[in-house]
Enzyme design. Structure first.
Site, PDB file in Angstrom:
ATOM      1  N   CYS A 229       0.669  -1.360  -0.045  1.00  0.00           N
ATOM      2  CA  CYS A 229      -0.080  -0.309  -0.045  1.00  0.00           C
ATOM      3  C   CYS A 229       0.750   1.278   0.065  1.00  0.00           C
ATOM      4  O   CYS A 229       0.515   2.129  -0.497  1.00  0.00           O
ATOM      5  CB  CYS A 229      -0.951   0.116   1.151  1.00  0.00           C
ATOM      6  SG  CYS A 229      -2.077  -1.194   1.356  1.00  0.00           S
TER       7      CYS A 229
ATOM      8  N   HIS B  28      -3.735   7.340   2.788  1.00  0.00           N
ATOM      9  CA  HIS B  28      -4.147   5.947   2.264  1.00  0.00           C
ATOM     10  C   HIS B  28      -5.691   5.594   2.461  1.00  0.00           C
ATOM     11  O   HIS B  28      -6.117   5.989   3.680  1.00  0.00           O
ATOM     12  CB  HIS B  28      -3.149   4.956   2.726  1.00  0.00           C
ATOM     13  CG  HIS B  28      -3.460   3.619   2.555  1.00  0.00           C
ATOM     14  ND1 HIS B  28      -3.712   3.095   1.208  1.00  0.00           N
ATOM     15  CD2 HIS B  28      -3.544   2.569   3.163  1.00  0.00           C
ATOM     16  CE1 HIS B  28      -4.111   1.993   1.129  1.00  0.00           C
ATOM     17  NE2 HIS B  28      -3.954   1.425   2.450  1.00  0.00           N
TER      18      HIS B  28
ATOM     19  N   ASN C 157     -10.025  -0.320  -0.774  1.00  0.00           N
ATOM     20  CA  ASN C 157      -8.373  -0.001  -0.533  1.00  0.00           C
ATOM     21  C   ASN C 157      -7.665  -0.797  -2.036  1.00  0.00           C
ATOM     22  O   ASN C 157      -8.005  -1.804  -2.179  1.00  0.00           O
ATOM     23  CB  ASN C 157      -8.189  -1.028   0.664  1.00  0.00           C
ATOM     24  CG  ASN C 157      -6.844  -0.800   0.767  1.00  0.00           C
ATOM     25  OD1 ASN C 157      -5.857  -0.236  -0.073  1.00  0.00           O
ATOM     26  ND2 ASN C 157      -6.277  -1.252   1.915  1.00  0.00           N
TER      27      ASN C 157
HETATM   28  O1  UT7 Z   1      -4.103  -0.971   3.561  1.00  0.00           O
HETATM   29  C1  UT7 Z   1      -3.750  -1.321   5.014  1.00  0.00           C
HETATM   30  C2  UT7 Z   1      -4.410  -2.790   5.170  1.00  0.00           C
HETATM   31  N1  UT7 Z   1      -5.558  -2.855   5.664  1.00  0.00           N
HETATM   32  C3  UT7 Z   1      -6.232  -2.555   6.723  1.00  0.00           C
HETATM   33  O2  UT7 Z   1      -5.638  -1.426   7.247  1.00  0.00           O
HETATM   34  C4  UT7 Z   1      -7.434  -3.136   7.184  1.00  0.00           C
HETATM   35  C5  UT7 Z   1      -7.468  -2.943   8.632  1.00  0.00           C
HETATM   36  N2  UT7 Z   1      -8.507  -3.671   9.317  1.00  0.00           N
HETATM   37  C6  UT7 Z   1      -9.466  -3.215   9.289  1.00  0.00           C
HETATM   38  O3  UT7 Z   1     -10.142  -2.500   8.518  1.00  0.00           O
HETATM   39  C7  UT7 Z   1     -10.670  -4.014  10.265  1.00  0.00           C
HETATM   40  O4  UT7 Z   1      -9.975  -4.887  11.200  1.00  0.00           O
HETATM   41  C8  UT7 Z   1     -11.663  -4.831   9.242  1.00  0.00           C
HETATM   42  C9  UT7 Z   1     -12.495  -4.173   8.360  1.00  0.00           C
HETATM   43  C10 UT7 Z   1     -10.750  -5.687   8.387  1.00  0.00           C
HETATM   44  C11 UT7 Z   1     -12.500  -5.654  10.263  1.00  0.00           C
HETATM   45  O5  UT7 Z   1     -13.181  -4.930  11.061  1.00  0.00           O
HETATM   46  P1  UT7 Z   1     -13.324  -5.417  12.543  1.00  0.00           P
HETATM   47  O6  UT7 Z   1     -14.396  -4.562  13.044  1.00  0.00           O
HETATM   48  O7  UT7 Z   1     -11.890  -5.524  13.079  1.00  0.00           O
HETATM   49  O8  UT7 Z   1     -13.975  -6.801  12.426  1.00  0.00           O
HETATM   50  P2  UT7 Z   1     -13.667  -8.438  13.180  1.00  0.00           P
HETATM   51  O9  UT7 Z   1     -12.435  -8.641  12.232  1.00  0.00           O
HETATM   52  O10 UT7 Z   1     -13.642  -8.199  14.473  1.00  0.00           O
HETATM   53  O11 UT7 Z   1     -14.737  -9.175  12.760  1.00  0.00           O
HETATM   54  C12 UT7 Z   1     -16.066  -9.342  13.451  1.00  0.00           C
HETATM   55  C13 UT7 Z   1     -16.976 -10.248  12.876  1.00  0.00           C
HETATM   56  C14 UT7 Z   1     -16.540 -11.721  13.000  1.00  0.00           C
HETATM   57  O12 UT7 Z   1     -17.538 -12.451  13.213  1.00  0.00           O
HETATM   58  P3  UT7 Z   1     -17.500 -13.086  14.899  1.00  0.00           P
HETATM   59  O13 UT7 Z   1     -16.336 -13.869  14.830  1.00  0.00           O
HETATM   60  O14 UT7 Z   1     -17.534 -12.010  15.874  1.00  0.00           O
HETATM   61  O15 UT7 Z   1     -18.668 -13.909  14.904  1.00  0.00           O
HETATM   62  C15 UT7 Z   1     -15.893 -12.142  11.450  1.00  0.00           C
HETATM   63  O16 UT7 Z   1     -16.117 -13.295  11.153  1.00  0.00           O
HETATM   64  O17 UT7 Z   1     -17.413 -10.132  11.507  1.00  0.00           O
HETATM   65  C16 UT7 Z   1     -17.178 -11.171  10.589  1.00  0.00           C
HETATM   66  N3  UT7 Z   1     -16.878 -10.827   9.368  1.00  0.00           N
HETATM   67  C17 UT7 Z   1     -17.847 -10.424   8.613  1.00  0.00           C
HETATM   68  N4  UT7 Z   1     -19.132 -10.507   8.529  1.00  0.00           N
HETATM   69  C18 UT7 Z   1     -19.986 -10.122   7.101  1.00  0.00           C
HETATM   70  C19 UT7 Z   1     -15.717 -10.932   8.773  1.00  0.00           C
HETATM   71  N5  UT7 Z   1     -15.492 -10.209   7.468  1.00  0.00           N
HETATM   72  C20 UT7 Z   1     -17.049 -10.017   7.215  1.00  0.00           C
HETATM   73  C21 UT7 Z   1     -17.821  -9.669   6.160  1.00  0.00           C
HETATM   74  N6  UT7 Z   1     -19.105  -9.591   6.173  1.00  0.00           N
HETATM   75  N7  UT7 Z   1     -17.219  -9.349   4.933  1.00  0.00           N
END
Ligand code: UT7
Length: 364
Positions: free
Chosen positions: A111, A249, A279
């Site tokens: 990135c 970014h 992204n």
């Molecule tokens: O370019 C630099 C690289 N990338 C980034 O900077 C990304 C950085 N990270 C993020 O933006 C966030 O951590 C995410 C958007 C990736 C995730 O958000 P979060 O609020 O941290 O969600 P989480 O990983 O804690 O997931 C929560 C829940 C999980 O379910 P359980 O275990 O709580 O039942 C996941 O399985 O959301 C579930 N989940 C989804 N549900 C619906 C994960 N992906 C999805 C999805 N749709 N696409």
């Protein structure tokens, strides 16, 4: 000491739009989840090669600078999704645009590829080693996506942008930058089964996999980008009040909000287009910069702050002083070849391939 003035800018976003609702047709996700966690509403899917997007954005940037490509002496191309490992994509671009006198280097820092490239190109100009440099950043990340992984697939999109930087005695361009890498956490974002560390004899080879520790990356991104922003402000003796616009970014709207809060910049001074493109990795900053100019958000002499974070885990920030000109000198009509498919139609064979692969892995 010279400066490296930004004289041209351009972008290329492919026409096929993949909405959150489209994603929900083949994976267990929803517009509500994606929007509330990331701010992303749609992203673009490339129907041609990455180098095609790089060439189109380069042509727009060269037209904006009214520069003959033969005058370029260096092309730096930030991407991790190059057309091929050999030859490098910067060479493909050089040939296509007629940059017959330019050296051509690919910069793979994920990135941060554009920001790293801008920093390198600026300093090569400032020392006098080069005079006219094309810096490109972009990604064809949908090609490397595992379409069975809802936690990753909803986050990314394809796009590319470019700037021309030229030697100048005017105090402008990238005045300060700080780049770095949290290499101890390198596997927090990892694309697997591709590259010489993976056995070509394995059945998994070329079934792209992702390790992605979203929450860890989120926390580190906010911390590293805000610290780097404060460091570049300190280097230049400026304060946040001097900054007219932040062009960061675009990975997640929540990251942008947290960054603004930590650095002490009001949200309205942060340029946001993550809702439209997701992204696009190395593409986010040059595309956002081009759109900031198109939308009249950049005024002559403005101080712009930029920051990035990505796989590696690489990070960086830069302070740009804009010159007097905020409009392109010329316009280019360069565009991608026409696309007669929807984003879902482009992706259909890949979605099927990963669904089958995931089902066979589950059954073992
Ligand atoms: O370019 C630099 C690289 N990338 C980034 O900077 C990304 C950085 N990270 C993020 O933006 C966030 O951590 C995410 C958007 C990736 C995730 O958000 P979060 O609020 O941290 O969600 P989480 O990983 O804690 O997931 C929560 C829940 C999980 O379910 P359980 O275990 O709580 O039942 C996941 O399985 O959301 C579930 N989940 C989804 N549900 C619906 C994960 N992906 C999805 C999805 N749709 N696409």
């Amino acid at each position: 000491m010279h400066y490296a003035k930004i004289t041209g800018w351009g972008k290329c976003v492919p026409p096929a739009v993949l909405s959150n609702e489209d994603l929900a047709t083949f994976m267990d996700t929803s517009d509500e989840w994606i929007t509330s966690r990331t701010g992303i509403r749609e992203r673009r899917i490339c129907h041609c090669n990455f180098s095609d997007m790089a060439v189109v954005s380069a042509r727009h940037a060269l037209a904006a600078a009214d520069l003959d490509p033969a005058e370029l002496d260096l092309i730096l191309l930030g991407s991790l999704t190059n057309d091929s490992y050999c030859p490098n994509t910067a060479s493909l671009v050089a040939d296509e645009i007629g940059a017959v006198n330019a050296a051509a280097i690919d910069v793979n820092s994920a990135c941060t590829g554009f920001l790293y490239g801008l920093h390198i190109g600026t300093n090569l100009i400032r020392t006098g080693a080069h005079k006219k440099v094309l810096v490109i950043g972009g990604e064809f990340i949908s090609h490397y996506m595992n379409w069975a992984r809802r936690d990753v697939a909803v986050l990314f999109g394809d796009a590319c942008g470019a700037v021309v930087i030229e030697q100048s005695d005017e105090e402008c361009g990238l005045l300060a930058a700080k780049i770095g890498c949290e290499a101890d956490a390198k596997y927090a974002i990892q694309i697997t089964n591709l590259g010489s560390a993976y056995s070509r004899l394995s059945e998994e080879f070329l079934y792209v996999g992702w390790n992605f520790e979203g929450q860890e990356v989120f926390k580190r991104a906010v911390k590293a980008m805000s610290q780097a922003c404060m460091d570049v402000l300190e280097q230049t003796g400026l304060t946040v009040d001097d900054v007219s616009l932040v062009v960061p970014h675009q990975a997640n709207k929540r990251i942008l909000d947290a960054l603004a809060k930590r650095v002490g910049i009001p949200e309205e001074k942060v340029f946001v287009n993550v809702h439209k493109y997701g992204n696009t990795s190395a593409g986010t900053i040059p595309v956002a910069l081009a759109e900031s100019l198109e939308e009249g958000r950049v005024k002559p002499g403005d101080y712009l702050l930029t920051a990035s974070f990505g796989a590696g885990l690489t990070w960086g920030a830069g302070l740009i002083k804009w010159g007097e000109r905020v409009t392109p000198l010329q316009l280019s009509d360069a565009s991608l070849p026409a696309c007669d498919k929807t984003a879902l139609e482009i992706l259909a064979p890949h979605i099927k391939r990963y669904a089958e692969h995931s089902a066979s892995a589950d059954s073992q």
